[in-house]
Design a protein around this motif. Sequence first.
Motif, PDB file in Angstrom:
ATOM      1  N   LEU A   6       0.820  -1.208   0.000  1.00 19.02           N
ATOM      2  CA  LEU A   6       0.000   0.000   0.000  1.00 19.02           C
ATOM      3  C   LEU A   6       0.858   1.264   0.000  1.00 19.02           C
ATOM      4  O   LEU A   6       0.526   2.238  -0.683  1.00 19.02           O
ATOM      5  CB  LEU A   6      -0.953   0.000   1.197  1.00 19.02           C
ATOM      6  CG  LEU A   6      -2.038  -1.070   1.163  1.00 19.02           C
ATOM      7  CD1 LEU A   6      -2.851  -1.039   2.445  1.00 19.02           C
ATOM      8  CD2 LEU A   6      -2.930  -0.913  -0.052  1.00 19.02           C
ATOM      9  N   LEU A   7       1.950   1.247   0.733  1.00 19.67           N
ATOM     10  CA  LEU A   7       2.846   2.410   0.724  1.00 19.67           C
ATOM     11  C   LEU A   7       3.413   2.647  -0.670  1.00 19.67           C
ATOM     12  O   LEU A   7       3.518   3.784  -1.121  1.00 19.67           O
ATOM     13  CB  LEU A   7       3.979   2.213   1.735  1.00 19.67           C
ATOM     14  CG  LEU A   7       3.594   2.422   3.199  1.00 19.67           C
ATOM     15  CD1 LEU A   7       4.730   1.984   4.118  1.00 19.67           C
ATOM     16  CD2 LEU A   7       3.200   3.864   3.459  1.00 19.67           C
ATOM     17  N   THR A   8       3.764   1.566  -1.360  1.00 18.09           N
ATOM     18  CA  THR A   8       4.272   1.686  -2.729  1.00 18.09           C
ATOM     19  C   THR A   8       3.204   2.279  -3.640  1.00 18.09           C
ATOM     20  O   THR A   8       3.472   3.192  -4.426  1.00 18.09           O
ATOM     21  CB  THR A   8       4.729   0.315  -3.258  1.00 18.09           C
ATOM     22  OG1 THR A   8       5.749  -0.192  -2.406  1.00 18.09           O
ATOM     23  CG2 THR A   8       5.240   0.408  -4.681  1.00 18.09           C
ATOM     24  N   GLU A   9       1.986   1.759  -3.539  1.00 22.05           N
ATOM     25  CA  GLU A   9       0.895   2.257  -4.368  1.00 22.05           C
ATOM     26  C   GLU A   9       0.562   3.714  -4.044  1.00 22.05           C
ATOM     27  O   GLU A   9       0.323   4.518  -4.944  1.00 22.05           O
ATOM     28  CB  GLU A   9      -0.356   1.388  -4.200  1.00 22.05           C
ATOM     29  CG  GLU A   9      -0.225   0.008  -4.801  1.00 22.05           C
ATOM     30  CD  GLU A   9      -0.015   0.044  -6.307  1.00 22.05           C
ATOM     31  OE1 GLU A   9      -0.681   0.845  -6.989  1.00 22.05           O
ATOM     32  OE2 GLU A   9       0.823  -0.728  -6.790  1.00 22.05           O
ATOM     33  N   ALA A  27      -5.625   2.153  -3.984  1.00 21.67           N
ATOM     34  CA  ALA A  27      -4.532   1.205  -3.756  1.00 21.67           C
ATOM     35  C   ALA A  27      -5.080  -0.141  -3.267  1.00 21.67           C
ATOM     36  O   ALA A  27      -4.656  -1.205  -3.744  1.00 21.67           O
ATOM     37  CB  ALA A  27      -3.541   1.778  -2.744  1.00 21.67           C
ATOM     38  N   LEU A  28      -6.024  -0.110  -2.349  1.00 23.53           N
ATOM     39  CA  LEU A  28      -6.631  -1.353  -1.853  1.00 23.53           C
ATOM     40  C   LEU A  28      -7.447  -2.041  -2.942  1.00 23.53           C
ATOM     41  O   LEU A  28      -7.367  -3.260  -3.118  1.00 23.53           O
ATOM     42  CB  LEU A  28      -7.514  -1.066  -0.638  1.00 23.53           C
ATOM     43  CG  LEU A  28      -6.784  -0.857   0.678  1.00 23.53           C
ATOM     44  CD1 LEU A  28      -7.692  -0.198   1.699  1.00 23.53           C
ATOM     45  CD2 LEU A  28      -6.261  -2.193   1.200  1.00 23.53           C
ATOM     46  N   ARG A  29      -8.213  -1.271  -3.672  1.00 21.38           N
ATOM     47  CA  ARG A  29      -9.041  -1.819  -4.751  1.00 21.38           C
ATOM     48  C   ARG A  29      -8.161  -2.500  -5.800  1.00 21.38           C
ATOM     49  O   ARG A  29      -8.440  -3.595  -6.261  1.00 21.38           O
ATOM     50  CB  ARG A  29      -9.861  -0.696  -5.385  1.00 21.38           C
ATOM     51  CG  ARG A  29     -10.792  -1.128  -6.489  1.00 21.38           C
ATOM     52  CD  ARG A  29     -11.624   0.090  -6.940  1.00 21.38           C
ATOM     53  NE  ARG A  29     -12.370  -0.208  -8.121  1.00 21.38           N
ATOM     54  CZ  ARG A  29     -11.929  -0.052  -9.364  1.00 21.38           C
ATOM     55  NH1 ARG A  29     -10.726   0.411  -9.589  1.00 21.38           N
ATOM     56  NH2 ARG A  29     -12.689  -0.353 -10.388  1.00 21.38           N
ATOM     57  N   ARG A  30      -7.074  -1.840  -6.180  1.00 20.71           N
ATOM     58  CA  ARG A  30      -6.143  -2.401  -7.160  1.00 20.71           C
ATOM     59  C   ARG A  30      -5.527  -3.702  -6.637  1.00 20.71           C
ATOM     60  O   ARG A  30      -5.400  -4.674  -7.371  1.00 20.71           O
ATOM     61  CB  ARG A  30      -5.048  -1.367  -7.474  1.00 20.71           C
ATOM     62  CG  ARG A  30      -3.953  -1.824  -8.376  1.00 20.71           C
ATOM     63  CD  ARG A  30      -4.340  -2.245  -9.772  1.00 20.71           C
ATOM     64  NE  ARG A  30      -5.369  -1.441 -10.370  1.00 20.71           N
ATOM     65  CZ  ARG A  30      -6.303  -1.938 -11.210  1.00 20.71           C
ATOM     66  NH1 ARG A  30      -6.303  -3.200 -11.548  1.00 20.71           N
ATOM     67  NH2 ARG A  30      -7.208  -1.162 -11.726  1.00 20.71           N
ATOM     68  N   ALA A  31      -5.176  -3.736  -5.356  1.00 19.63           N
ATOM     69  CA  ALA A  31      -4.601  -4.950  -4.761  1.00 19.63           C
ATOM     70  C   ALA A  31      -5.595  -6.108  -4.826  1.00 19.63           C
ATOM     71  O   ALA A  31      -5.218  -7.257  -5.088  1.00 19.63           O
ATOM     72  CB  ALA A  31      -4.176  -4.684  -3.320  1.00 19.63           C
ATOM     73  N   ILE A  32      -6.874  -5.816  -4.631  1.00 20.13           N
ATOM     74  CA  ILE A  32      -7.904  -6.856  -4.702  1.00 20.13           C
ATOM     75  C   ILE A  32      -8.074  -7.324  -6.140  1.00 20.13           C
ATOM     76  O   ILE A  32      -8.055  -8.526  -6.423  1.00 20.13           O
ATOM     77  CB  ILE A  32      -9.245  -6.333  -4.136  1.00 20.13           C
ATOM     78  CG1 ILE A  32      -9.123  -6.101  -2.630  1.00 20.13           C
ATOM     79  CG2 ILE A  32     -10.385  -7.312  -4.445  1.00 20.13           C
ATOM     80  CD1 ILE A  32     -10.261  -5.293  -2.028  1.00 20.13           C
ATOM     81  N   LEU A  67     -14.942   0.711   0.253  1.00 18.87           N
ATOM     82  CA  LEU A  67     -14.742  -0.618  -0.346  1.00 18.87           C
ATOM     83  C   LEU A  67     -15.797  -1.602   0.147  1.00 18.87           C
ATOM     84  O   LEU A  67     -16.249  -2.462  -0.603  1.00 18.87           O
ATOM     85  CB  LEU A  67     -13.334  -1.135  -0.029  1.00 18.87           C
ATOM     86  CG  LEU A  67     -12.222  -0.406  -0.785  1.00 18.87           C
ATOM     87  CD1 LEU A  67     -10.880  -0.637  -0.116  1.00 18.87           C
ATOM     88  CD2 LEU A  67     -12.178  -0.851  -2.237  1.00 18.87           C
ATOM     89  N   ARG A  68     -16.210  -1.448   1.388  1.00 19.28           N
ATOM     90  CA  ARG A  68     -17.261  -2.310   1.941  1.00 19.28           C
ATOM     91  C   ARG A  68     -18.593  -2.019   1.250  1.00 19.28           C
ATOM     92  O   ARG A  68     -19.299  -2.930   0.839  1.00 19.28           O
ATOM     93  CB  ARG A  68     -17.364  -2.077   3.445  1.00 19.28           C
ATOM     94  CG  ARG A  68     -18.247  -3.084   4.137  1.00 19.28           C
ATOM     95  CD  ARG A  68     -18.311  -2.885   5.643  1.00 19.28           C
ATOM     96  NE  ARG A  68     -16.994  -2.893   6.254  1.00 19.28           N
ATOM     97  CZ  ARG A  68     -16.509  -1.885   6.986  1.00 19.28           C
ATOM     98  NH1 ARG A  68     -17.213  -0.802   7.206  1.00 19.28           N
ATOM     99  NH2 ARG A  68     -15.311  -1.965   7.518  1.00 19.28           N
TER     100      ARG A  68
END
Length: 98
Positions: A6-9, A27-32, A67-68
Amino acid sequence: MLSELLLTELNHLQHSKLPLHRRLYEALRRAILDGKLVADERLPSSRDLVHDLKLSRNTVVAAINQLRVEGYLVSRVGSGTFVNAEVPQYLVVEDRFP
């Protein structure tokens, strides 16, 4: 580790005009969507993310709540927040064909 990802994103998005909670959401959405966070994977607590990412709790909670609402994450009382095993199909298709 999720916090490092997440820090990188967030670093990649630092020049974005988006508010910080929206950058964390992205960043979280992309990781998912990229499979870096998999179905039923438990996220660290919001307090842990606040500490690791050095963000305010309001910023972290706002991103997680969005996101939820959109169906990427689910909360289980007493257990935490998890990646939804069934991300709504229209969300995935929308992301692939902007």
